[in-house]
Design an enzyme around this catalytic site. Sequence first.
Site, PDB file in Angstrom:
ATOM      1  N   ASP A  83       0.853  -1.191   0.000  1.00 51.31           N
ATOM      2  CA  ASP A  83       0.000   0.000   0.000  1.00 51.31           C
ATOM      3  C   ASP A  83       0.897   1.252   0.000  1.00 51.31           C
ATOM      4  OD1 ASP A  83      -2.382   1.455   0.170  1.00 51.31           O
ATOM      5  OD2 ASP A  83      -2.376   1.454   2.365  1.00 51.31           O
ATOM      6  N   HIS A 178      -7.754   9.974   4.448  1.00 45.61           N
ATOM      7  CA  HIS A 178      -7.043   9.025   5.304  1.00 45.61           C
ATOM      8  C   HIS A 178      -7.179   9.479   6.754  1.00 45.61           C
ATOM      9  CE1 HIS A 178      -4.690   8.120   1.512  1.00 45.61           C
ATOM     10  NE2 HIS A 178      -4.997   6.905   1.928  1.00 45.61           N
ATOM     11  N   ASN A 228     -10.056   0.502   1.467  1.00 40.20           N
ATOM     12  CA  ASN A 228      -8.912   0.455   2.381  1.00 40.20           C
ATOM     13  C   ASN A 228      -9.324   0.894   3.781  1.00 40.20           C
ATOM     14  OD1 ASN A 228      -7.515  -0.054   0.041  1.00 40.20           O
ATOM     15  ND2 ASN A 228      -5.999   1.560   0.321  1.00 40.20           N
TER      16      ASN A 228
HETATM   17  P1  13P Z   1      -8.225   4.937   6.891  1.00 41.20           P
HETATM   18  O1  13P Z   1      -7.205   4.957   7.996  1.00 41.20           O
HETATM   19  O2  13P Z   1      -8.990   6.198   6.791  1.00 41.20           O
HETATM   20  O3  13P Z   1      -9.094   3.726   6.958  1.00 41.20           O
HETATM   21  O4  13P Z   1      -7.429   4.855   5.509  1.00 41.20           O
HETATM   22  C1  13P Z   1      -6.655   3.723   5.222  1.00 41.20           C
HETATM   23  C2  13P Z   1      -6.090   3.744   3.854  1.00 41.20           C
HETATM   24  O5  13P Z   1      -6.648   4.317   2.945  1.00 41.20           O
HETATM   25  C3  13P Z   1      -4.813   3.073   3.637  1.00 41.20           C
HETATM   26  O6  13P Z   1      -4.360   3.194   2.349  1.00 41.20           O
END
Ligand code: 13P
Length: 279
Positions: A83, A178, A228
């Site tokens: 990721d 995020h 995600n």
């Molecule tokens: P969140 O922490 O908002 O769930 O986002 C995670 C993410 O997009 C990792 O790539």
Amino acid sequence: MSLQRMDTLLKAARKQHIALGAFECWDSLNVEGIARAAAATHSPVIFQATAMEFGSIGGAEALACIVNYYIKRFDIDAALHLDHGASIEEVEECVKAGYSSVMLDASIHPFEENVRLSKMAADIAHAHNASCEAELGHVGGGDGGVGTESVLTVPGEAAEFVRRTGVDCLAVAIGTVHGEYKGKPELKLDRLAEIAATVEEPLVLHGGSGTPIDLLQAAIKLGIAKINICTDINKAFLAGIEEARATKTPSLAGYFYRPAVASLQKKTEELIRQFRCEK
Ligand code: 13P
């Protein structure tokens, strides 16, 4: 049941109008909780980590060993994904360690540079029989002012971006962030519909935590096949530890981490079911 290319799992998900949860991995306990949730819901799952996250376990290969162990132990179908890869070196390290998917995150760059870097990553991934995700537009960070500002995906650029890069799935910026939201979450579903009309590859939504489920399910119906999640499962893990801290002595570590795994597993199961749009 086995480790699968991520695009194989996501193409099937988009066809069925469901999404798979892609859960961040930062230690063997949290990998175990995710694997148990996948087994309990009879669902494929995506394990994913940034370099900082797999670095906390001991490196890309260490995470691959742990994930492969739990895939076998719980007999689940899963992908292992890099990721927010920050460099071509990270992409190479992960495909060599057996990751079935990678992302090189070039989303802060202008369009042409994003195309160039994403194509390089896709070519490396495909040479190792792995799939590749890229992001067009930019999902920023919502946490207390840290992180970057979001830039929404321009629908007219999406099909050209996928064609020129050869990526297998496309992360779009349509209003998620995020981390925790500063204000009320709002998704640009019209924009997503325009993108989905021109891109048949599975679409990816970063920043799933804290987004109301009705918005996520509307996005899934339009073509989002991977969501995600980090913040929500980390909060569940920490809540398990905090609860145990009220009554248990720190001299017995197991008393803290088993409740943390159970709490993370419960949250992960709930999200998997919601992403499958179960009635
Ligand atoms: P969140 O922490 O908002 O769930 O986002 C995670 C993410 O997009 C990792 O790539």
